[in-house]
Design an enzyme around this catalytic site. Structure first.
Site, PDB file in Angstrom:
ATOM      1  N   GLY A  39       0.610  -5.504 -36.341  1.00 39.19           N
ATOM      2  CA  GLY A  39       1.056  -6.873 -36.081  1.00 39.19           C
ATOM      3  C   GLY A  39       2.536  -7.061 -36.332  1.00 39.19           C
ATOM      4  N   LEU A  41       6.419  -4.556 -36.515  1.00 38.80           N
ATOM      5  CA  LEU A  41       6.995  -3.222 -36.342  1.00 38.80           C
ATOM      6  C   LEU A  41       7.598  -2.720 -37.666  1.00 38.80           C
ATOM      7  N   GLY A  42       7.966  -1.445 -37.694  1.00 36.38           N
ATOM      8  CA  GLY A  42       8.634  -0.892 -38.880  1.00 36.38           C
ATOM      9  C   GLY A  42       7.740  -0.041 -39.761  1.00 36.38           C
ATOM     10  N   CYS A  45       7.150   1.915 -44.012  1.00 38.68           N
ATOM     11  CA  CYS A  45       8.463   1.800 -44.642  1.00 38.68           C
ATOM     12  C   CYS A  45       8.952   0.351 -44.720  1.00 38.68           C
ATOM     13  N   GLY A 118      -4.166   2.011 -30.702  1.00 36.84           N
ATOM     14  CA  GLY A 118      -4.226   2.994 -29.624  1.00 36.84           C
ATOM     15  C   GLY A 118      -5.224   4.088 -29.934  1.00 36.84           C
ATOM     16  N   GLY A 186       5.039  10.684 -59.616  1.00 37.28           N
ATOM     17  CA  GLY A 186       5.835  11.019 -58.438  1.00 37.28           C
ATOM     18  C   GLY A 186       6.774   9.865 -58.122  1.00 37.28           C
ATOM     19  N   ILE A 188       6.528   7.178 -56.119  1.00 36.04           N
ATOM     20  CA  ILE A 188       6.002   5.807 -56.156  1.00 36.04           C
ATOM     21  C   ILE A 188       5.736   5.377 -57.597  1.00 36.04           C
ATOM     22  N   HIS A 326      13.635   8.763 -43.398  1.00 30.60           N
ATOM     23  CA  HIS A 326      14.766   9.322 -42.639  1.00 30.60           C
ATOM     24  C   HIS A 326      14.389  10.620 -41.946  1.00 30.60           C
ATOM     25  N   HIS A 449      40.223   7.712 -56.957  1.00 36.74           N
ATOM     26  CA  HIS A 449      40.067   7.477 -58.379  1.00 36.74           C
ATOM     27  C   HIS A 449      40.207   5.993 -58.677  1.00 36.74           C
TER      28      HIS A 449
HETATM   29  P1  FAD Z   1       4.470   4.940 -40.829  1.00 38.00           P
HETATM   30  O1  FAD Z   1       5.655   4.273 -41.373  1.00 38.00           O
HETATM   31  O2  FAD Z   1       3.252   5.020 -41.669  1.00 38.00           O
HETATM   32  O3  FAD Z   1       4.146   4.199 -39.470  1.00 38.00           O
HETATM   33  C1  FAD Z   1       3.018   4.476 -38.713  1.00 38.00           C
HETATM   34  C2  FAD Z   1       2.599   3.209 -37.994  1.00 38.00           C
HETATM   35  O4  FAD Z   1       1.604   3.550 -37.040  1.00 38.00           O
HETATM   36  C3  FAD Z   1       1.967   2.168 -38.908  1.00 38.00           C
HETATM   37  O5  FAD Z   1       2.661   0.945 -38.796  1.00 38.00           O
HETATM   38  C4  FAD Z   1       0.542   2.050 -38.407  1.00 38.00           C
HETATM   39  O6  FAD Z   1       0.050   0.702 -38.437  1.00 38.00           O
HETATM   40  C5  FAD Z   1       0.663   2.528 -36.983  1.00 38.00           C
HETATM   41  N1  FAD Z   1      -0.569   3.104 -36.448  1.00 38.00           N
HETATM   42  C6  FAD Z   1      -1.366   4.054 -37.016  1.00 38.00           C
HETATM   43  N2  FAD Z   1      -2.385   4.360 -36.215  1.00 38.00           N
HETATM   44  C7  FAD Z   1      -2.243   3.600 -35.089  1.00 38.00           C
HETATM   45  C8  FAD Z   1      -2.977   3.470 -33.901  1.00 38.00           C
HETATM   46  N3  FAD Z   1      -4.078   4.185 -33.666  1.00 38.00           N
HETATM   47  N4  FAD Z   1      -2.545   2.593 -32.972  1.00 38.00           N
HETATM   48  C9  FAD Z   1      -1.426   1.846 -33.195  1.00 38.00           C
HETATM   49  N5  FAD Z   1      -0.699   1.933 -34.301  1.00 38.00           N
HETATM   50  C10 FAD Z   1      -1.085   2.799 -35.241  1.00 38.00           C
HETATM   51  N6  FAD Z   1      10.576   6.883 -47.651  1.00 38.00           N
HETATM   52  C11 FAD Z   1      11.906   6.972 -47.786  1.00 38.00           C
HETATM   53  O7  FAD Z   1      12.537   7.755 -47.072  1.00 38.00           O
HETATM   54  N7  FAD Z   1      12.579   6.193 -48.679  1.00 38.00           N
HETATM   55  C12 FAD Z   1      11.944   5.318 -49.484  1.00 38.00           C
HETATM   56  O8  FAD Z   1      12.586   4.633 -50.282  1.00 38.00           O
HETATM   57  C13 FAD Z   1      10.535   5.217 -49.382  1.00 38.00           C
HETATM   58  N8  FAD Z   1       9.870   4.351 -50.161  1.00 38.00           N
HETATM   59  C14 FAD Z   1       8.505   4.253 -50.028  1.00 38.00           C
HETATM   60  C15 FAD Z   1       7.841   3.374 -50.865  1.00 38.00           C
HETATM   61  C16 FAD Z   1       6.473   3.240 -50.761  1.00 38.00           C
HETATM   62  C17 FAD Z   1       5.753   2.272 -51.676  1.00 38.00           C
HETATM   63  C18 FAD Z   1       5.755   3.999 -49.792  1.00 38.00           C
HETATM   64  C19 FAD Z   1       4.274   3.842 -49.646  1.00 38.00           C
HETATM   65  C20 FAD Z   1       6.420   4.878 -48.968  1.00 38.00           C
HETATM   66  C21 FAD Z   1       7.808   5.024 -49.078  1.00 38.00           C
HETATM   67  N9  FAD Z   1       8.522   5.918 -48.288  1.00 38.00           N
HETATM   68  C22 FAD Z   1       9.875   6.022 -48.430  1.00 38.00           C
HETATM   69  C23 FAD Z   1       7.864   6.759 -47.277  1.00 38.00           C
HETATM   70  C24 FAD Z   1       8.018   6.153 -45.871  1.00 38.00           C
HETATM   71  O9  FAD Z   1       7.472   4.864 -45.873  1.00 38.00           O
HETATM   72  C25 FAD Z   1       7.328   7.025 -44.835  1.00 38.00           C
HETATM   73  O10 FAD Z   1       7.787   8.354 -44.927  1.00 38.00           O
HETATM   74  C26 FAD Z   1       7.611   6.522 -43.424  1.00 38.00           C
HETATM   75  O11 FAD Z   1       7.181   5.195 -43.283  1.00 38.00           O
HETATM   76  C27 FAD Z   1       6.920   7.413 -42.385  1.00 38.00           C
HETATM   77  O12 FAD Z   1       7.161   6.934 -41.115  1.00 38.00           O
HETATM   78  P2  FAD Z   1       6.135   7.166 -39.922  1.00 38.00           P
HETATM   79  O13 FAD Z   1       6.711   6.468 -38.751  1.00 38.00           O
HETATM   80  O14 FAD Z   1       5.798   8.591 -39.808  1.00 38.00           O
HETATM   81  O15 FAD Z   1       4.782   6.444 -40.390  1.00 38.00           O
HETATM   82  P1  NAI Z   2       4.117  12.172 -54.936  1.00 39.84           P
HETATM   83  O1  NAI Z   2       3.611  13.339 -54.232  1.00 39.84           O
HETATM   84  O2  NAI Z   2       5.568  11.887 -54.975  1.00 39.84           O
HETATM   85  O3  NAI Z   2       3.654  12.228 -56.466  1.00 39.84           O
HETATM   86  C1  NAI Z   2       2.313  12.299 -56.847  1.00 39.84           C
HETATM   87  C2  NAI Z   2       2.221  12.757 -58.297  1.00 39.84           C
HETATM   88  O4  NAI Z   2       0.893  12.586 -58.739  1.00 39.84           O
HETATM   89  C3  NAI Z   2       2.568  14.228 -58.479  1.00 39.84           C
HETATM   90  O5  NAI Z   2       3.470  14.371 -59.536  1.00 39.84           O
HETATM   91  C4  NAI Z   2       1.217  14.873 -58.773  1.00 39.84           C
HETATM   92  O6  NAI Z   2       1.320  15.993 -59.606  1.00 39.84           O
HETATM   93  C5  NAI Z   2       0.485  13.735 -59.474  1.00 39.84           C
HETATM   94  N1  NAI Z   2      -0.971  13.814 -59.397  1.00 39.84           N
HETATM   95  C6  NAI Z   2      -1.731  14.233 -58.357  1.00 39.84           C
HETATM   96  N2  NAI Z   2      -3.036  14.105 -58.655  1.00 39.84           N
HETATM   97  C7  NAI Z   2      -3.108  13.582 -59.901  1.00 39.84           C
HETATM   98  C8  NAI Z   2      -4.181  13.183 -60.764  1.00 39.84           C
HETATM   99  N3  NAI Z   2      -5.449  13.278 -60.369  1.00 39.84           N
HETATM  100  N4  NAI Z   2      -3.883  12.685 -61.987  1.00 39.84           N
HETATM  101  C9  NAI Z   2      -2.593  12.561 -62.391  1.00 39.84           C
HETATM  102  N5  NAI Z   2      -1.546  12.902 -61.611  1.00 39.84           N
HETATM  103  C10 NAI Z   2      -1.793  13.391 -60.381  1.00 39.84           C
HETATM  104  O7  NAI Z   2       3.287  10.930 -54.329  1.00 39.84           O
HETATM  105  P2  NAI Z   2       3.532   9.358 -54.408  1.00 39.84           P
HETATM  106  O8  NAI Z   2       4.375   8.997 -55.563  1.00 39.84           O
HETATM  107  O9  NAI Z   2       2.192   8.741 -54.272  1.00 39.84           O
HETATM  108  O10 NAI Z   2       4.358   9.065 -53.100  1.00 39.84           O
HETATM  109  C11 NAI Z   2       3.835   9.399 -51.809  1.00 39.84           C
HETATM  110  C12 NAI Z   2       4.943   9.723 -50.864  1.00 39.84           C
HETATM  111  O11 NAI Z   2       5.669   8.558 -50.497  1.00 39.84           O
HETATM  112  C13 NAI Z   2       5.954  10.676 -51.474  1.00 39.84           C
HETATM  113  O12 NAI Z   2       5.601  11.997 -51.158  1.00 39.84           O
HETATM  114  C14 NAI Z   2       7.229  10.294 -50.835  1.00 39.84           C
HETATM  115  O13 NAI Z   2       7.460  11.167 -49.756  1.00 39.84           O
HETATM  116  C15 NAI Z   2       7.013   8.890 -50.311  1.00 39.84           C
HETATM  117  N6  NAI Z   2       7.871   7.965 -51.053  1.00 39.84           N
HETATM  118  C16 NAI Z   2       9.218   8.134 -51.028  1.00 39.84           C
HETATM  119  C17 NAI Z   2      10.046   7.316 -51.746  1.00 39.84           C
HETATM  120  C18 NAI Z   2      11.495   7.565 -51.739  1.00 39.84           C
HETATM  121  O14 NAI Z   2      11.956   8.341 -50.921  1.00 39.84           O
HETATM  122  N7  NAI Z   2      12.282   6.940 -52.594  1.00 39.84           N
HETATM  123  C19 NAI Z   2       9.518   6.207 -52.541  1.00 39.84           C
HETATM  124  C20 NAI Z   2       8.096   6.147 -52.540  1.00 39.84           C
HETATM  125  C21 NAI Z   2       7.332   6.988 -51.790  1.00 39.84           C
END
Ligand code: FAD
Ligand code: NAI
Length: 471
Positions: A39, A41-42, A45, A118, A186, A188, A326, A449
């Site tokens: 519902g 875009l984006g 993330c 889709g 990790g 999150i 990214h 600096h």
């Molecule tokens: P997604 O962003 O998951 O997008 C996929 C989209 O496809 C969704 O909107 C979904 O609704 C849609 N979709 C799925 N199936 C269908 C279907 N069948 N038909 C139509 N639409 C569909 N990454 C960073 O680089 N920096 C960060 O600071 C960061 N912070 C994060 C914080 C949190 C709390 C979380 C959960 C993730 C974070 N990430 C961060 C990770 C980042 O959000 C993802 O890596 C990124 O969104 C992946 O992009 P994507 O396009 O592959 O998938």
């Molecule tokens: P993560 O993979 O970063 O960390 C998960 C952690 O949970 C690991 O340290 C793992 O050892 C631990 N773990 C796994 N199973 C466990 C258990 N049963 N009990 C206790 N600990 C356990 O995954 P996270 O934090 O959920 O994030 C998911 C993804 O979202 C990341 O891989 C990251 O790519 C993306 N993300 C990126 C951000 C950023 O770029 N700033 C911010 C938030 C998410």
């Protein structure tokens, strides 16, 4: 578009992977549709990931600083109060502005935004179940799967998004929990754990491994652990979670030493499950097109993002590689160029990682554990922010910069930073590595600096010559 339109490209998913694919394709003159079921875009993330978490991180940091960090700067404030409702509104304002912005870009570049879910009908047709209840089938010469990822659940722990929450629920808590247990140290867990800790929660992070930071450089992980502990976060490392149950108003979390043995029950008002994310392909009906996934549910692709069905490609979280916005975005750009021109490229040796705590953590390239494993001879240069003039003037000196360079050629192999603005500073390391810079190249580059980035220059000097001037 008319019902019999054959699109050049149909993108499934409008996240940071899918929407740049659609825009870049349209910019090359291709006829493009992007299907999104959420519902707006984006993707993850913009809606429930990067953007809302950074809004909460920034505002909780300002709140915490106002409460605790202003006195020594000669600023007296009193009666500082948290208005969590308004903080949530500020988060939603950032999210809505940006998601609407993507919709505007689709209009600007002529991408058809198809609102619905889709699923594959065949290798060249995608059914869409519209959010408004209508059905349609899109025909496509090329299809790009960009359906992203979802939270990995823990067997036996039910996420209700109220008491036991995923990152999505943790962004929206209506009250500050008194006690919060975070499962997983990790990205999150550390970011959202920091948010609620700053807003007043007593946060305990339970981590299976013996280090925090999900695979970051071991030395930097130790520093980071120390810095976060100083801020009040509690850690239980080498500890696994056996179960969690809501009992009345509290959640009881059963934990045990990872190797087995000592057990304990933690009590909390809220529990955040953050043990990783997994590929999301539910409802896509990949079987109707015969698209293969691996044993971890990732769509299998080759170096041109082609699945086993060559004109169906796949990018982002739903396939291999780090789950980062990214990374998904750059793959979207590359896959669109491959479809449009036959050529596109992503350099997987230069993917920056950032953890947006305070101080921030950022790195690119190899860490020391990886280099040791691979038997590559290297040298390092580390420079602490306590010796950096800007960090001192800002009274924000936790952390350091480490530059790792090849022992023989001096070529930079990795840059690791803990410090204020590390997420911005790492771009210099990424650019240096993209251009194959030596540590000496960065060490001989003039830096303004007083800036924090001088610490990177000095670390590079130490790596290349063994000495810096200010340390
Ligand atoms: P997604 O962003 O998951 O997008 C996929 C989209 O496809 C969704 O909107 C979904 O609704 C849609 N979709 C799925 N199936 C269908 C279907 N069948 N038909 C139509 N639409 C569909 N990454 C960073 O680089 N920096 C960060 O600071 C960061 N912070 C994060 C914080 C949190 C709390 C979380 C959960 C993730 C974070 N990430 C961060 C990770 C980042 O959000 C993802 O890596 C990124 O969104 C992946 O992009 P994507 O396009 O592959 O998938
Ligand atoms: P993560 O993979 O970063 O960390 C998960 C952690 O949970 C690991 O340290 C793992 O050892 C631990 N773990 C796994 N199973 C466990 C258990 N049963 N009990 C206790 N600990 C356990 O995954 P996270 O934090 O959920 O994030 C998911 C993804 O979202 C990341 O891989 C990251 O790519 C993306 N993300 C990126 C951000 C950023 O770029 N700033 C911010 C938030 C998410």
């Amino acid at each position: 578009a008319p019902a019999d339109t054959e699109y050049d490209v149909v993108v499934i998913g409008g996240g940071p992977g899918g929407y740049p694919t659609a825009i870049k394709s349209a910019q090359q003159g291709l006829k493009v549709a992007c299907i999104e079921k959420r519902g707006s875009l984006g993707g993850t993330c913009l809606n429930v990931g990067c953007i809302p978490s950074k809004a909460m991180l920034n505002n909780s940091h300002i709140y915490h600083e106002t409460q605790h960090g202003l006195k020594s700067r000669g600023i007296k404030v009193s009666d500082v109060q948290l208005d969590l409702d308004t903080m949530h509104k500020a988060r939603l304002k950032a999210v809505n502005g940006l998601t609407k912005g993507v919709e505007f870009l689709f209009k600007k570049y002529g991408v058809d935004y198809v609102k619905g879910a889709g699923s594959f009908k065949s290798t060249t047709e995608v059914d869409v179940e519209g959010l408004d209840g209508t059905q349609q089938t899109l025909k496509a010469k090329n299809i790009v799967i960009a359906t992203g990822s979802e939270v990995t659940p823990i067997p036996g722990i039910e996420i209700d998004e109220k008491k036991i929450v995923s990152s999505t629920g943790a962004l929206e808590l209506a009250q500050v929990p008194k006690k919060m247990v975070v499962i997983g140290a990790g990205v999150i867990g550390l970011e959202l754990g920091s948010v609620w800790s700053r807003l007043g929660a007593e946060v305990t992070v339970v981590e299976y491994l013996d280090a925090i930071g999900a695979g970051m450089d071991p030395e930097m992980a130790k520093t980071f652990h120390r810095v976060l502990s100083k801020q009040g976060l509690k850690f239980k490392l080498s500890t696994k979670v056996n179960g969690a149950k809501v009992e009345g108003d509290i959640v009881k979390v059963d934990v045990e030493a990872s190797k087995g043995g000592k057990t304990e029950t933690l009590e909390a008002d809220a529990v955040l499950v953050a043990i990783g994310r997994r590929p999301h392909t539910t409802g896509l009906k990949l079987e109707n097109a015969g698209v293969e996934v691996d044993n971890r549910g990732r769509v299998v692709i080759d170096s041109e993002y082609r699945t086993n069905v060559p004109h169906i490609r796949c990018i982002g979280d739903v396939t291999f590689g780090p789950m980062l916005a990214h990374k998904a975005e750059d793959e979207g750009f590359a896959v669109a160029e491959m479809i449009g021109t036959g050529y596109g490229h992503v350099n997987y040796d230069c993917v920056p990682s950032v953890i947006y705590t305070h101080p921030e953590v950022a790195w690119v390239g190899k860490n020391e554990a990886e280099l040791k494993n691979e038997g590559i001879k290297y040298k390092t240069g580390s420079f602490p922010f306590v010796a950096n003039s800007r960090a001192r003037t800002n009274d924000d000196t936790d952390g350091s910069v480490k530059v790792i360079a090849d022992a023989e050629t001096d070529r930079i192999l990795g840059v690791h930073i803990i410090g204020p603005n590390a997420g911005e500073m790492i771009a210099e390391g990424v650019l240096a590595m993209e251009y194959g810079a030596s540590a000496e190249d960065v060490g001989r580059t003039m830096h303004a600096h007083p800036t924090l980035s001088e610490a990177l220059r000095e670390a590079a000097l130490i790596a290349s010559t063994g000495n810096a001037i200010n340390f």
